[in-house]
Design a protein around this motif. Structure first.
Motif, PDB file in Angstrom:
ATOM      1  N   LEU A  27     -23.536 -38.857  -7.530  1.00 17.47           N
ATOM      2  CA  LEU A  27     -22.867 -40.153  -7.543  1.00 17.47           C
ATOM      3  C   LEU A  27     -21.385 -40.050  -7.169  1.00 17.47           C
ATOM      4  CD1 LEU A  27     -24.471 -41.832 -10.699  1.00 17.47           C
ATOM      5  CD2 LEU A  27     -25.188 -41.946  -8.301  1.00 17.47           C
ATOM      6  N   TYR A  28     -20.790 -38.900  -7.435  1.00 16.03           N
ATOM      7  CA  TYR A  28     -19.414 -38.616  -7.010  1.00 16.03           C
ATOM      8  C   TYR A  28     -19.468 -37.377  -6.112  1.00 16.03           C
ATOM      9  CZ  TYR A  28     -17.656 -41.730 -10.707  1.00 16.03           C
ATOM     10  OH  TYR A  28     -17.381 -42.808 -11.524  1.00 16.03           O
ATOM     11  N   PRO A  29     -19.386 -37.550  -4.792  1.00 18.50           N
ATOM     12  CA  PRO A  29     -19.519 -36.404  -3.884  1.00 18.50           C
ATOM     13  C   PRO A  29     -18.388 -35.394  -4.072  1.00 18.50           C
ATOM     14  CG  PRO A  29     -19.798 -38.474  -2.709  1.00 18.50           C
ATOM     15  CD  PRO A  29     -19.284 -38.821  -4.066  1.00 18.50           C
ATOM     16  N   PRO A  30     -18.665 -34.119  -3.769  1.00 17.60           N
ATOM     17  CA  PRO A  30     -17.615 -33.097  -3.864  1.00 17.60           C
ATOM     18  C   PRO A  30     -16.578 -33.263  -2.765  1.00 17.60           C
ATOM     19  CG  PRO A  30     -19.628 -32.152  -2.963  1.00 17.60           C
ATOM     20  CD  PRO A  30     -19.969 -33.550  -3.383  1.00 17.60           C
ATOM     21  N   GLY A  33     -11.639 -29.642  -3.652  1.00 14.63           N
ATOM     22  CA  GLY A  33     -11.689 -28.793  -4.829  1.00 14.63           C
ATOM     23  C   GLY A  33     -12.505 -29.350  -5.976  1.00 14.63           C
ATOM     24  N   PHE A  34     -13.064 -30.540  -5.804  1.00 14.75           N
ATOM     25  CA  PHE A  34     -13.883 -31.186  -6.831  1.00 14.75           C
ATOM     26  C   PHE A  34     -15.349 -30.888  -6.542  1.00 14.75           C
ATOM     27  CE2 PHE A  34     -16.150 -35.329  -7.778  1.00 14.75           C
ATOM     28  CZ  PHE A  34     -16.327 -35.072  -9.131  1.00 14.75           C
ATOM     29  N   ASP A  35     -16.102 -30.496  -7.554  1.00 14.12           N
ATOM     30  CA  ASP A  35     -17.489 -30.064  -7.364  1.00 14.12           C
ATOM     31  C   ASP A  35     -18.491 -31.205  -7.269  1.00 14.12           C
ATOM     32  OD1 ASP A  35     -16.735 -27.410  -7.380  1.00 14.12           O
ATOM     33  OD2 ASP A  35     -17.069 -27.173  -9.531  1.00 14.12           O
ATOM     34  N   GLY A  36     -18.042 -32.427  -7.493  1.00 11.82           N
ATOM     35  CA  GLY A  36     -18.963 -33.549  -7.479  1.00 11.82           C
ATOM     36  C   GLY A  36     -19.557 -33.793  -8.858  1.00 11.82           C
ATOM     37  N   LEU A  37     -20.204 -34.958  -8.995  1.00 11.05           N
ATOM     38  CA  LEU A  37     -20.796 -35.342 -10.285  1.00 11.05           C
ATOM     39  C   LEU A  37     -22.140 -36.011 -10.015  1.00 11.05           C
ATOM     40  CD1 LEU A  37     -19.306 -34.901 -13.034  1.00 11.05           C
ATOM     41  CD2 LEU A  37     -19.015 -37.374 -13.129  1.00 11.05           C
ATOM     42  N   VAL A  71     -20.508 -43.415  -5.216  1.00 15.04           N
ATOM     43  CA  VAL A  71     -19.263 -44.131  -4.931  1.00 15.04           C
ATOM     44  C   VAL A  71     -18.996 -44.299  -3.441  1.00 15.04           C
ATOM     45  CG1 VAL A  71     -18.228 -43.443  -7.121  1.00 15.04           C
ATOM     46  CG2 VAL A  71     -17.892 -42.000  -5.102  1.00 15.04           C
ATOM     47  N   ASP A  72     -19.712 -43.569  -2.594  1.00 15.63           N
ATOM     48  CA  ASP A  72     -19.568 -43.760  -1.145  1.00 15.63           C
ATOM     49  C   ASP A  72     -20.536 -44.810  -0.599  1.00 15.63           C
ATOM     50  OD1 ASP A  72     -17.553 -41.928  -0.963  1.00 15.63           O
ATOM     51  OD2 ASP A  72     -18.808 -40.280  -0.254  1.00 15.63           O
ATOM     52  N   GLY A  73     -21.401 -45.332  -1.457  1.00 17.45           N
ATOM     53  CA  GLY A  73     -22.378 -46.327  -1.027  1.00 17.45           C
ATOM     54  C   GLY A  73     -21.949 -47.734  -1.374  1.00 17.45           C
ATOM     55  N   LYS A  74     -22.889 -48.646  -1.271  1.00 16.72           N
ATOM     56  CA  LYS A  74     -22.613 -50.043  -1.582  1.00 16.72           C
ATOM     57  C   LYS A  74     -22.748 -50.272  -3.085  1.00 16.72           C
ATOM     58  CE  LYS A  74     -24.049 -51.963   2.884  1.00 16.72           C
ATOM     59  NZ  LYS A  74     -24.952 -52.911   3.575  1.00 16.72           N
ATOM     60  N   ALA A  75     -21.945 -51.201  -3.590  1.00 16.08           N
ATOM     61  CA  ALA A  75     -21.955 -51.516  -5.015  1.00 16.08           C
ATOM     62  C   ALA A  75     -22.231 -52.995  -5.207  1.00 16.08           C
ATOM     63  CB  ALA A  75     -20.618 -51.151  -5.650  1.00 16.08           C
ATOM     64  N   PHE A  76     -22.598 -53.352  -6.422  1.00 17.04           N
ATOM     65  CA  PHE A  76     -22.727 -54.765  -6.754  1.00 17.04           C
ATOM     66  C   PHE A  76     -22.417 -54.972  -8.224  1.00 17.04           C
ATOM     67  CE2 PHE A  76     -26.899 -52.840  -7.207  1.00 17.04           C
ATOM     68  CZ  PHE A  76     -27.428 -53.381  -8.370  1.00 17.04           C
ATOM     69  N   PHE A  77     -21.847 -56.146  -8.511  1.00 18.06           N
ATOM     70  CA  PHE A  77     -21.607 -56.555  -9.887  1.00 18.06           C
ATOM     71  C   PHE A  77     -22.896 -57.113 -10.466  1.00 18.06           C
ATOM     72  CE2 PHE A  77     -17.219 -56.638  -8.385  1.00 18.06           C
ATOM     73  CZ  PHE A  77     -16.541 -56.111  -9.473  1.00 18.06           C
ATOM     74  N   ARG A 258     -14.254 -44.187  -8.079  1.00 22.21           N
ATOM     75  CA  ARG A 258     -13.230 -43.682  -7.174  1.00 22.21           C
ATOM     76  C   ARG A 258     -13.690 -42.323  -6.649  1.00 22.21           C
ATOM     77  NH1 ARG A 258     -12.408 -48.201  -7.836  1.00 22.21           N
ATOM     78  NH2 ARG A 258     -10.510 -49.285  -8.510  1.00 22.21           N
ATOM     79  N   PRO A 259     -12.992 -41.733  -5.684  1.00 25.17           N
ATOM     80  CA  PRO A 259     -13.432 -40.431  -5.187  1.00 25.17           C
ATOM     81  C   PRO A 259     -13.574 -39.383  -6.291  1.00 25.17           C
ATOM     82  CG  PRO A 259     -11.820 -41.369  -3.694  1.00 25.17           C
ATOM     83  CD  PRO A 259     -11.863 -42.273  -4.888  1.00 25.17           C
ATOM     84  N   LEU A 260     -12.694 -39.435  -7.295  1.00 21.43           N
ATOM     85  CA  LEU A 260     -12.822 -38.597  -8.474  1.00 21.43           C
ATOM     86  C   LEU A 260     -13.355 -39.440  -9.628  1.00 21.43           C
ATOM     87  CD1 LEU A 260      -9.454 -36.610  -8.386  1.00 21.43           C
ATOM     88  CD2 LEU A 260     -11.714 -35.754  -7.778  1.00 21.43           C
TER      89      LEU A 260
END
Length: 325
Positions: A27-30, A33-37, A71-77, A258-260
């Motif tokens: 859901l959070y791409p690396p 230096g961030f390993d992603g989540l 987080v790089d895809g589409k979102a909706f409320f 966010r990216p992080l």
């Protein structure tokens, strides 16, 4: 932790049976230096932060921001409870004037226990937003028990300038006998939460607008109180409109998309005063878990025995002030 490779897993959370899916999905791409989540790690974060988070959202109808593809895809409320919401998830049906979906009512989810929070995390509801008012056990809407001052920096201003404004607001509020609790937004800015005796949103909005106008008058190079984005560059907009009953604010301890995996994080006033760089008040999920483990919930003073703002900390708004010149 390494995400499971199976597509679905059945778990029991406090006696509730949940089917979690696609836990390996990132859901959070690396990057940088961030390993992603993964989704599994998002569920793990919300599970571990639940004791601190849940008291601040209990009784407050939730709006989810869902990111099913990360987080790089589409979102909706999502305000209305999804069709397949489990029967045990508490909901409250409220009028929906002006609904963009044409609904007369909305069935809001109330995130009040760990199973509901885990269920929401499995929906990739990365962000949790709540109003400044609550509903009681019967679903009756109560007057707001929180005032929120949302500080939004216009680039190149950052949270550093927000901290300067927050300190000015703290002094103004203290002069009226009101306590303020700061937290980051998890994005660019920060918010101050002020516990109140139940107060109509017309009064909280008017008071917040007066505070914003007062600081904009006294510190025109730092603060703006106008909605127009054209006047915001390099300054901090005090968004007083967040006190409208129809508005919501990101909940304390919520992740942000966010990216992080940054988090809306409660902070101490000493940290606000010492902030000289935006990274000073940027906290990601693991750091927030460590902060709570070391120092507890910095917003604990907001929550009373009834689930609302703590009675000992509740303030009373002064008589409506004259508009700032």
């Amino acid at each position: 932790m390494e995400a499971p490779r199976v597509s679905k897993v059945t778990v029991e959370v406090q006696g509730r049976r949940l089917v979690l899916s696609n836990l390996a999905k990132v859901l959070y791409p690396p990057g940088d230096g961030f390993d992603g989540l993964s989704k599994a790690e998002v569920v793990d974060y919300y599970t571990r932060i639940a004791p601190a988070l849940l008291p601040h959202v209990a009784g407050r109808p939730a709006t989810f921001t869902r990111w099913p593809d990360g987080v790089d895809g589409k979102a909706f409320f999502e305000k209305n409870a999804p069709v397949h919401t489990p029967d045990w998830v508490r909901r409250v049906r409220l009028p929906a004037p002006g609904s963009t979906m044409g609904r007369a009512t909305i069935d809001y989810v109330l995130v009040e226990d760990l199973p509901t929070l885990v269920w929401a995390a499995n929906l990739a509801a990365l962000e949790l937003h709540v109003p400044q008012w609550r509903v009681d056990a019967d679903g009756t809407v109560l007057d707001p028990d929180l005032l929120v001052l949302d500080l939004d920096p216009g680039p190149p201003a950052t949270v550093v300038e927000c901290c300067r404004v927050a300190l000015l607001l703290r002094d103004l509020l203290a002069a009226d006998g009101l306590d303020a609790y700061p937290k980051t937004s998890g994005s660019k800015g920060m918010q101050l939460l002020v516990p109140l005796e139940p107060t109509p949103d017309s009064r909280t909005s008017a008071y917040a607008k007066w505070l914003a106008a007062t600081l904009a008058r006294d510190h025109p190079d730092l603060v703006v109180a106008q909605m127009s984005k054209q006047v915001r560059p390099g300054k901090v907009f005090i968004d007083w409109s967040q006190n409208n009953a129809a508005k919501t604010t990101v909940a304390a301890y919520s992740l942000r998309a966010r990216p992080l995996p940054t988090v809306s994080t409660p902070v101490q006033w000493d940290e606000v005063a010492a902030c000289t760089d935006a990274v000073d008040l940027r906290f990601v999920a693991g750091e927030v878990l460590d902060r709570v483990a070391r120092g507890g919930d910095l917003l604990a003073g907001l929550v009373g025995a009834d689930g609302g703002a703590a009675s000992r900390a509740r303030g009373r708004l002064p008589d409506p002030p004259d508009p700032a010149e």
